[in-house]
Design an enzyme around this catalytic site. Structure first.
Site, short mmCIF file in Angstrom:
data_model
loop_
_atom_site.label_atom_id
_atom_site.label_comp_id
_atom_site.label_asym_id
_atom_site.label_seq_id
_atom_site.Cartn_x
_atom_site.Cartn_y
_atom_site.Cartn_z
CB ALA A 66 -0.88 -0.01 1.25
N GLY A 117 0.93 -5.47 0.43
CA GLY A 117 0.04 -5.63 -0.73
C GLY A 117 0.72 -6.30 -1.92
CD GLU A 120 -2.58 -7.94 1.50
OE1 GLU A 120 -2.13 -6.79 1.31
OE2 GLU A 120 -3.54 -8.18 2.25
CD GLU A 139 0.19 -6.09 5.05
OE1 GLU A 139 0.80 -7.06 5.55
OE2 GLU A 139 -0.23 -6.08 3.88
N1 COA Z 1 4.65 3.22 -0.15
C1 COA Z 1 5.17 4.39 -0.57
N2 COA Z 1 6.47 4.57 -0.82
C2 COA Z 1 7.29 3.54 -0.60
C3 COA Z 1 6.83 2.30 -0.17
C4 COA Z 1 5.44 2.16 0.06
N3 COA Z 1 4.91 1.01 0.44
N4 COA Z 1 7.89 1.47 -0.05
C5 COA Z 1 8.97 2.17 -0.42
N5 COA Z 1 8.61 3.43 -0.75
C6 COA Z 1 9.48 4.50 -1.19
C7 COA Z 1 10.50 4.91 -0.13
O1 COA Z 1 9.94 5.81 0.81
C8 COA Z 1 11.58 5.54 -0.98
O2 COA Z 1 11.13 6.81 -1.37
P1 COA Z 1 12.15 8.05 -1.49
O3 COA Z 1 13.10 7.67 -2.60
O4 COA Z 1 11.27 9.22 -1.81
O5 COA Z 1 12.84 8.14 -0.16
C9 COA Z 1 11.57 4.66 -2.23
O6 COA Z 1 10.28 4.04 -2.27
C10 COA Z 1 12.60 3.58 -2.24
O7 COA Z 1 12.49 2.86 -1.02
P2 COA Z 1 13.78 2.46 -0.15
O8 COA Z 1 13.29 1.93 1.15
O9 COA Z 1 14.75 3.57 -0.13
O10 COA Z 1 14.36 1.30 -1.10
P3 COA Z 1 15.02 -0.07 -0.71
O11 COA Z 1 15.34 -0.72 -2.01
O12 COA Z 1 16.10 0.10 0.29
O13 COA Z 1 13.86 -0.92 0.02
C11 COA Z 1 11.67 -1.91 0.28
C12 COA Z 1 12.71 -1.31 -0.70
C13 COA Z 1 10.44 -2.21 -0.54
C14 COA Z 1 12.25 -3.19 0.89
C15 COA Z 1 11.42 -0.90 1.42
O14 COA Z 1 11.13 0.36 0.85
C16 COA Z 1 10.24 -1.28 2.30
O15 COA Z 1 10.40 -2.06 3.21
N6 COA Z 1 9.04 -0.69 2.02
C17 COA Z 1 7.85 -0.93 2.84
C18 COA Z 1 7.27 -2.29 2.52
C19 COA Z 1 6.07 -2.58 3.38
O16 COA Z 1 6.17 -2.86 4.57
N7 COA Z 1 4.90 -2.53 2.76
C20 COA Z 1 3.66 -2.82 3.43
C21 COA Z 1 2.72 -1.72 3.22
S1 COA Z 1 1.19 -2.00 4.09
#
Ligand code: COA
Length: 265
Positions: A66, A117, A120, A139
């Site tokens: 999400a 998501g 999912e 989540e």
């Molecule tokens: N929603 C919005 N933006 C997100 C996002 C999300 N779910 N996940 C990552 N981003 C954004 C980050 O804020 C970052 O933005 P920025 O460049 O403006 O700072 C960009 O995407 C890259 O993310 P970053 O964390 O720097 O990259 P990474 O390669 O080190 O890690 C992930 C990638 C996906 C592992 C990590 O971003 C993450 O754990 N995201 C959350 C995943 C999650 O728990 N999702 C469940 C949502 S309910």
């Protein structure tokens, strides 16, 4: 059709790829959901498309779940808007259900992190082939719970004990760990993901895909009461005779030949 957050790539032998491209992390925005639904409609209605593959255009992330930035920006609105949030969860469930209910095989080619998501969406597909990144329902680590079908689909796929463990701990699994517990069907290297997914998709596309679509409906019915499942199975079985596929499959069996479903329909 025009899309902003995905690309559609129709390849040979009845396989179409949906490539998600919503930088920076393929977060599930409203536009991405609209595009995915439109793609499900377009590819679902196209008889030349027999199998669909969903993957990401990005190097590191399949889908990061999400849109957390949108969520934190509208945090105070969320607090007092329970009906609106219920609607948002239902909206994501319905979007992913489009692929779960599509009467064609759908494969998730997971080429990076599939979290929240993203996991999912992959769970709503029929098969998951993974090359790198981590996969999991994350989540609870954010103080939320899965809201796009994850509590239901992961529990049905892995059983209550494993799903509870993974959801409560928000564990991010390596591809091999996900393979061991049956969360993904196959693990391959990043270099071979496209080639191996294509080979599997083409193998399915050569088969009786209408029968697969009907079997899919009946398999999903196994998640409800068994009496209902038997009825849906019987009706799905009956419908196979309207598809033209049994004529091809049965004739080939008696001629001791490989059935040519792709060519003869
Ligand atoms: N929603 C919005 N933006 C997100 C996002 C999300 N779910 N996940 C990552 N981003 C954004 C980050 O804020 C970052 O933005 P920025 O460049 O403006 O700072 C960009 O995407 C890259 O993310 P970053 O964390 O720097 O990259 P990474 O390669 O080190 O890690 C992930 C990638 C996906 C592992 C990590 O971003 C993450 O754990 N995201 C959350 C995943 C999650 O728990 N999702 C469940 C949502 S309910």
């Amino acid at each position: 059709m025009s899309y902003e957050t995905i690309q559609i790539d129709r390849r040979d032998k009845g396989v179409a790829w949906i490539i998600i491209d919503n930088p920076p992390a393929n977060a599930i925005s409203e536009k991405l959901m609209t595009d995915l639904e439109q793609a499900a409609d377009e590819l679902g209605a196209d008889p030349s498309v027999r199998v669909i593959v969903i993957t990401s255009a990005h190097e590191k992330t399949f889908v990061a779940g999400a849109d957390l930035k949108a969520m934190i920006q509208s945090g105070s609105q969320y607090a007092g808007n329970e009906a609106g949030i219920v609607q948002q969860s239902v909206r994501m469930q319905q979007c992913f259900n489009r692929f779960a209910t599509l009467p064609k095989p759908v494969i998730a080619a997971i080429n990076g992190h599939a979290l929240g998501g993203g996991c999912e969406l992959a769970l709503a597909c029929d098969f998951r082939i993974m090359s790198k990144g981590k996969i999991g329902l994350t989540e609870v680590s954010l103080g939320l719970i899965p809201g796009a079908g994850g509590t239901q689909r992961m529990t049905r796929l892995l059983g209550r004990a494993k799903a509870t463990e993974l959801i409560f701990t928000s564990k991010r699994l390596e591809p091999e760990e996900a393979l061991q517990i049956g969360l993904v069907n196959k693990v391959t290297t990043p270099e071979k993901l496209v080639e191996e997914t294509t080979a599997f998709a083409e193998q399915l596309a050569e088969g009786a895909v209408k029968a697969m679509g009907l079997a899919k409906r009946s398999i999903h019915a196994a998640e409800g009461p068994v009496e209902d499942g038997f009825i849906i199975e019987a009706h799905s079985f009956a419908q196979t005779f309207k598809t033209g596929e049994p004529a091809v499959g049965l004739a080939a069996f008696f001629q001791k030949k490989k059935p040519q479903f792709l060519r003869s329909l």
